[in-house]
Design an enzyme around this catalytic site. Structure first.
Site, PDB file in Angstrom:
ATOM      1  NE  ARG A  51       0.650 -25.685  -3.216  1.00  0.00           N
ATOM      2  CZ  ARG A  51       1.223 -26.856  -3.869  1.00  0.00           C
ATOM      3  NH1 ARG A  51       1.534 -27.508  -3.426  1.00  0.00           N
ATOM      4  NH2 ARG A  51      -0.108 -27.122  -4.567  1.00  0.00           N
ATOM      5  CG  ASP A  53       7.571 -23.903   2.874  1.00  0.00           C
ATOM      6  OD1 ASP A  53       7.255 -24.198   2.551  1.00  0.00           O
ATOM      7  OD2 ASP A  53       8.979 -23.998   3.049  1.00  0.00           O
ATOM      8  NE  ARG A 197      12.892 -22.103   5.207  1.00  0.00           N
ATOM      9  CZ  ARG A 197      12.541 -23.905   5.278  1.00  0.00           C
ATOM     10  NH1 ARG A 197      10.886 -23.761   4.672  1.00  0.00           N
ATOM     11  NH2 ARG A 197      13.089 -23.855   6.505  1.00  0.00           N
TER      12      ARG A 197
END
Length: 245
Positions: A51, A53, A197
């Protein structure tokens, strides 16, 4: 039945991430599934390598899809691309062995994170980099990156605690920069939710002397998210490549 591996590029600015969601039709997976199903004439499932974001981009996301038979020439790269929004593109489609799964078969990933350190954000890259107008000590960031490479428990570098295992291997973190543009490249076996991140926010704190290079080990040792840095924004992040045996 035929299984295809798709290599996909997308600008994530307008989308709510990769994974289909019941409350929005603006996901990459959802758009691909609806469009391929329309072309094929029956419902299909598209499985991504992982996935991304909301707001995160991809230069080389991979996905697997199973069709009832062999696809005609140009089915993905011509017919499907003609129906997809202009910010989603199938770069390549390859027939692979049945049983191949884009996520389960992956052995490694590479991410890139771009930072614009100039006083004013660049007009042409502002959607694809994080504007962080600070002088960065790249040498200190490289030193910190050295502490983060290798195999560790990265529980302190994720915002999701439900993962069965937080053990990951980072092969390399490459810190480079020129002309007000800094790139952080991460190569590893895989990455946890928000991990890249958070690593980026931590390295940026090192680069501005808000923390020492050695302090990046605190979150590794304690598995405490509060000991790591801030969550860098999504717009600077790109999934560059997914690797398979």
């Amino acid at each position: 039945m035929r299984t295809y591996k798709l290599t996909i590029a997308y600008d994530g600015t307008r989308y709510q991430g990769w994974q289909r969601q019941g409350n929005t039709d603006r996901t990459i997976q959802g758009i691909l599934e609806r469009t391929i199903s329309e072309l094929a004439g029956y419902s299909v499932e598209v499985n991504g390598s992982g996935r991304t974001d909301a707001g995160v981009h991809a230069k080389g996301q991979t996905a697997s899809v199973v069709l009832s038979g062999k696809a005609e020439e140009g089915f993905f790269t011509e017919r499907l691309n003609a129906l997809l929004p202009p910010d989603i593109r199938i770069l390549e489609a390859n027939l692979v062995r049945n049983g191949f799964h884009a996520r389960k078969s992956a052995v490694g990933k590479t991410y890139e994170y771009y930072i614009d350190t100039r006083e004013k954000p660049d007009v042409f890259t502002r959607r694809y980099s994080y504007h962080f107008p600070h002088r960065l000590d790249l040498g200190a960031m490289r030193e910190a990156a050295g502490y983060l490479t290798g195999t560790h428990e990265f529980a302190g570098y994720t915002d999701k605690k439900e993962d069965m295992s937080t053990n990951r291997t980072i092969y390399a973190i490459i810190v480079s920069g020129q002309g007000g543009r800094v790139c952080l490249q991460y190569e590893g076996t895989g990455f946890l939710y928000h991990m890249v991140r958070i690593l980026t926010g931590t390295l940026l704190e090192v680069g501005t002397s808000a923390r020492t290079p050695e302090s990046v080990m605190d979150a590794l040792k304690t598995k405490d998210r509060s000991r790591a840095g801030f969550l860098a924004p999504a717009e600077g992040l790109f999934l560059r490549e997914v690797r398979y045996d």
